[in-house]
Design a protein around this motif. Structure first.
Motif, PDB file in Angstrom:
ATOM      1  N   GLY A 141       1.001  -1.060   0.041  1.00 32.77           N
ATOM      2  CA  GLY A 141      -0.253  -0.108   0.359  1.00 32.77           C
ATOM      3  C   GLY A 141       0.890   1.043   0.287  1.00 32.77           C
ATOM      4  O   GLY A 141       2.475   1.561   0.586  1.00 32.77           O
ATOM      5  N   MET A 142       0.656   2.175  -0.768  1.00 33.25           N
ATOM      6  CA  MET A 142       1.432   3.784   0.017  1.00 33.25           C
ATOM      7  C   MET A 142       1.794   4.050   0.672  1.00 33.25           C
ATOM      8  O   MET A 142       3.237   4.227   1.005  1.00 33.25           O
ATOM      9  CB  MET A 142       0.152   4.867  -1.049  1.00 33.25           C
ATOM     10  N   SER A 143       1.346   3.927   2.145  1.00 27.73           N
ATOM     11  CA  SER A 143       1.720   4.581   2.971  1.00 27.73           C
ATOM     12  C   SER A 143       2.631   3.147   3.220  1.00 27.73           C
ATOM     13  O   SER A 143       3.455   3.593   4.639  1.00 27.73           O
ATOM     14  CB  SER A 143       0.471   4.447   4.467  1.00 27.73           C
ATOM     15  N   GLU A 144       3.226   2.313   3.749  1.00 23.20           N
ATOM     16  CA  GLU A 144       3.785   1.041   3.147  1.00 23.20           C
ATOM     17  C   GLU A 144       4.949   1.653   2.951  1.00 23.20           C
ATOM     18  O   GLU A 144       6.507   1.227   3.648  1.00 23.20           O
ATOM     19  CB  GLU A 144       3.165  -0.319   3.180  1.00 23.20           C
ATOM     20  N   HIS A 145       4.973   2.670   2.072  1.00 19.25           N
ATOM     21  CA  HIS A 145       6.419   2.626   1.115  1.00 19.25           C
ATOM     22  C   HIS A 145       7.289   4.339   1.873  1.00 19.25           C
ATOM     23  O   HIS A 145       7.107   5.213   2.006  1.00 19.25           O
ATOM     24  CB  HIS A 145       5.956   3.339  -0.146  1.00 19.25           C
ATOM     25  N   THR A 146       7.242   3.926   3.386  1.00 16.10           N
ATOM     26  CA  THR A 146       8.041   4.494   4.522  1.00 16.10           C
ATOM     27  C   THR A 146       8.964   5.849   3.773  1.00 16.10           C
ATOM     28  O   THR A 146       9.412   6.120   4.502  1.00 16.10           O
ATOM     29  CB  THR A 146       8.506   3.657   5.540  1.00 16.10           C
ATOM     30  N   HIS A 191      17.032  27.094  -4.164  1.00 17.14           N
ATOM     31  CA  HIS A 191      18.639  26.588  -3.889  1.00 17.14           C
ATOM     32  C   HIS A 191      17.351  24.878  -3.997  1.00 17.14           C
ATOM     33  O   HIS A 191      16.593  25.074  -2.945  1.00 17.14           O
ATOM     34  CB  HIS A 191      18.718  27.157  -2.826  1.00 17.14           C
ATOM     35  N   VAL A 192      17.770  24.333  -4.145  1.00 17.37           N
ATOM     36  CA  VAL A 192      16.787  22.509  -4.716  1.00 17.37           C
ATOM     37  C   VAL A 192      17.497  22.077  -3.414  1.00 17.37           C
ATOM     38  O   VAL A 192      18.758  21.769  -3.324  1.00 17.37           O
ATOM     39  CB  VAL A 192      16.586  22.803  -5.721  1.00 17.37           C
ATOM     40  N   LEU A 193      16.771  21.517  -2.365  1.00 14.72           N
ATOM     41  CA  LEU A 193      18.346  20.824  -0.977  1.00 14.72           C
ATOM     42  C   LEU A 193      16.723  19.351  -0.991  1.00 14.72           C
ATOM     43  O   LEU A 193      15.824  19.074  -1.196  1.00 14.72           O
ATOM     44  CB  LEU A 193      17.580  21.464   0.602  1.00 14.72           C
ATOM     45  N   PRO A 194      17.599  18.642  -0.365  1.00 13.59           N
ATOM     46  CA  PRO A 194      16.971  17.357  -0.168  1.00 13.59           C
ATOM     47  C   PRO A 194      16.191  17.769   0.537  1.00 13.59           C
ATOM     48  O   PRO A 194      16.014  18.286   1.392  1.00 13.59           O
ATOM     49  CB  PRO A 194      18.374  16.245   0.634  1.00 13.59           C
ATOM     50  N   TYR A 195      15.042  16.235   0.496  1.00 16.64           N
ATOM     51  CA  TYR A 195      13.270  16.345   1.222  1.00 16.64           C
ATOM     52  C   TYR A 195      13.969  16.056   3.063  1.00 16.64           C
ATOM     53  O   TYR A 195      13.196  16.970   3.730  1.00 16.64           O
ATOM     54  CB  TYR A 195      12.871  15.066   1.249  1.00 16.64           C
ATOM     55  N   ASP A 196      15.248  15.382   3.335  1.00 18.72           N
ATOM     56  CA  ASP A 196      15.716  15.163   4.787  1.00 18.72           C
ATOM     57  C   ASP A 196      17.381  16.547   4.988  1.00 18.72           C
ATOM     58  O   ASP A 196      18.068  16.422   6.042  1.00 18.72           O
ATOM     59  CB  ASP A 196      16.105  14.489   4.729  1.00 18.72           C
ATOM     60  N   ALA A 197      16.820  17.240   4.444  1.00 23.27           N
ATOM     61  CA  ALA A 197      18.174  18.537   4.074  1.00 23.27           C
ATOM     62  C   ALA A 197      18.460  19.188   6.082  1.00 23.27           C
ATOM     63  O   ALA A 197      16.972  18.976   6.539  1.00 23.27           O
ATOM     64  CB  ALA A 197      17.716  19.882   3.978  1.00 23.27           C
ATOM     65  N   ASP A 198      19.060  19.416   6.290  1.00 27.57           N
ATOM     66  CA  ASP A 198      19.081  19.487   8.321  1.00 27.57           C
ATOM     67  C   ASP A 198      19.000  21.125   7.877  1.00 27.57           C
ATOM     68  O   ASP A 198      19.453  21.904   7.269  1.00 27.57           O
ATOM     69  CB  ASP A 198      21.046  19.471   8.548  1.00 27.57           C
ATOM     70  N   ASN A 221       4.810   9.948   6.092  1.00 25.83           N
ATOM     71  CA  ASN A 221       6.001   9.300   5.784  1.00 25.83           C
ATOM     72  C   ASN A 221       7.332  10.529   5.954  1.00 25.83           C
ATOM     73  O   ASN A 221       8.635   9.790   4.672  1.00 25.83           O
ATOM     74  CB  ASN A 221       6.064   8.099   4.238  1.00 25.83           C
ATOM     75  N   PHE A 222       6.513  11.734   5.590  1.00 33.48           N
ATOM     76  CA  PHE A 222       8.476  12.692   5.235  1.00 33.48           C
ATOM     77  C   PHE A 222       8.149  13.527   6.756  1.00 33.48           C
ATOM     78  O   PHE A 222       8.003  14.362   6.610  1.00 33.48           O
ATOM     79  CB  PHE A 222       7.554  13.460   4.004  1.00 33.48           C
ATOM     80  N   GLY A 223       8.647  12.966   7.779  1.00 36.99           N
ATOM     81  CA  GLY A 223       8.748  13.637   9.048  1.00 36.99           C
ATOM     82  C   GLY A 223      10.018  14.057   8.881  1.00 36.99           C
ATOM     83  O   GLY A 223       9.769  14.937   9.685  1.00 36.99           O
ATOM     84  N   VAL A 229      10.097  21.749   8.132  1.00 36.60           N
ATOM     85  CA  VAL A 229       9.688  22.854   7.939  1.00 36.60           C
ATOM     86  C   VAL A 229       8.897  23.060   9.909  1.00 36.60           C
ATOM     87  O   VAL A 229       8.926  24.688   9.982  1.00 36.60           O
ATOM     88  CB  VAL A 229       8.663  22.566   7.655  1.00 36.60           C
ATOM     89  N   GLU A 230       8.465  22.498  10.602  1.00 37.54           N
ATOM     90  CA  GLU A 230       9.039  22.911  12.007  1.00 37.54           C
ATOM     91  C   GLU A 230       9.222  23.886  12.846  1.00 37.54           C
ATOM     92  O   GLU A 230       9.107  25.057  13.654  1.00 37.54           O
ATOM     93  CB  GLU A 230       8.182  21.719  13.268  1.00 37.54           C
ATOM     94  N   GLU A 231      10.514  23.708  12.017  1.00 40.23           N
ATOM     95  CA  GLU A 231      12.113  24.628  12.809  1.00 40.23           C
ATOM     96  C   GLU A 231      12.277  25.773  12.688  1.00 40.23           C
ATOM     97  O   GLU A 231      12.687  26.551  13.308  1.00 40.23           O
ATOM     98  CB  GLU A 231      13.310  24.191  12.371  1.00 40.23           C
TER      99      GLU A 231
END
Ligand SMILES: NC(=O)CC[C@H](N)C(=O)O
Length: 354
Positions: A141-146, A191-198, A221-223, A229-231
């Motif tokens: 299922g889509m949500s299993e693609h963590t 400035h394009v950054l990876p999804y898990d950028a610091d 799945n994009f914790g 963003v929260e930062e």
């Protein structure tokens, strides 16, 4: 004689014709778009899905790479009533299975009634119904693609230059190319950054806006992106498109939920709640924002009232669930990119209309 099979989660197996051989599996979704097959097939939001076109003839104006939204085809497979040779050859060259000569009206009706479902596909000389069923049995299922963010995001940062009037940090969760180009056309260096950028990477860039792109799968799945963003809540103006809206909403305490079969097409009507204006929009999503948290809903879908735009004056946020970059689709909502840059409070050189 059939040389391709599509096995559905509801137990049915459709016979079809192979246009690009191979075995694969994915979540079966459909788009009602009658143009834009090159843009849709290269949209990273379709990763791990099997894309069915409800419009019966796909490929009638050829295949041109200037219309691609990324450097590869993202759906696991493509299904249509009929593909032209151009499209079939393109997909075969990319090793993406494609099947046609099946009753796509029946397939789409099933998805509308039963919701997006898993499917397995076997296409080519040795294809059998059993092989399609084996693929189906392996389908997640889509949500299993963590880890889906890592499959589509840029591994390294890069910049799309647009004159340097603004600096936008674009978090790439599977970004369509025309998001960066729409911002660059308006004078922004993107400035394009990876999804898990610091967070430190974003802080070093000191951008005018933090922008979260579209992308595939379940926003839950994009914790890493949500934490990023929260930062910056209250520190930087924030913007997002599609998956980006969903992630920003979650960062503001909101909730997302899976839709039955989603919205995919180029004529989804959206009403702006302040002006009352309705615009036609391009959409491709299977999740929606059920609760906007501390954000306000500013636009809704005319068909089902789902949240299409969110904003906050207090926190300088503006997001869209649809695709204002309009590749493919109507240009009615390109003004979103002006709104995003207006969040900086600086005057701008206007972009000439098309
Ligand atoms: N186009 C997108 O960004 C899609 C967002 C998300 N993957 C969804 O299906 O809802």
């Amino acid at each position: 004689m059939a040389d391709a099979y599509v096995a559905l989660e509801d137990g049915r197996v459709f016979e079809a014709r192979s246009r690009s051989p191979g075995r694969t599996r994915g979540e079966l979704v459909f788009t009602t778009a009658y143009t834009g097959y090159e843009e849709s097939l290269t949209d990273p939001s379709y990763e791990e899905q099997v894309l069915t076109f409800s419009y019966p003839l796909i490929g009638n104006y050829g295949v041109r790479d200037e219309r691609f939204e990324s450097d590869r085809v993202h759906p696991r497979a493509a299904v249509a009533r009929e593909f032209t040779d151009d499209v079939a050859e393109w997909l075969a060259g990319e090793d993406v299975p494609a099947v046609d000569h099946l009753d796509t009206r029946e397939l789409v009706t099933s998805v509308r009634e039963e919701g997006a479902m898993k499917c397995g596909i076997a296409a080519g000389q040795d294809a059998t119904p059993e092989a399609a069923r084996e693929e189906l049995a392996e389908c997640k299922g889509m949500s299993e693609h963590t880890d889906i963010g890592a499959q589509v995001s840029t591994p390294e940062p890069y910049t799309v230059t647009g004159g340097g009037e603004y600096d936008v940090a674009l978090v790439d969760c599977g970004a369509k190319g025309s998001i960066a180009s729409s911002l660059a056309e308006r004078g922004a260096d993107v400035h394009v950054l990876p999804y898990d950028a610091d967070p430190a990477t974003v802080a070093d860039l000191d951008p005018d806006v933090l922008f979260v792109s579209n992308g595939p799968g379940d926003p839950a799945n994009f914790g890493e992106t949500q934490s990023l963003v929260e930062e910056f809540v209250g520190e930087l103006p924030l913007a997002g498109i599609c998956l980006g809206q969903q992630i920003v909403a979650r960062a503001f305490g909101g909730e997302t939920e899976k839709m039955a079969f989603g919205h995919r097409g180029v004529n989804q009507p959206v009403r702006d709640l302040e002006s009352g204006t309705v615009v036609m929009t391009t959409q491709n999503h299977g999740y929606s924002v059920a609760d906007p948290g501390r954000l306000d809903v500013t636009q809704v879908n005319v068909n089902d009232d789902t949240a299409e735009g969110l904003a906050s004056e207090e926190y300088d946020v503006v997001t869209r669930q649809y695709h204002p970059e309009a590749n493919p689709g109507p240009h009615d909502s390109l003004g979103f990119f002006d709104e995003v840059l207006d969040l900086t409070g600086r005057s701008r050189t206007p972009v000439a209309a098309d």
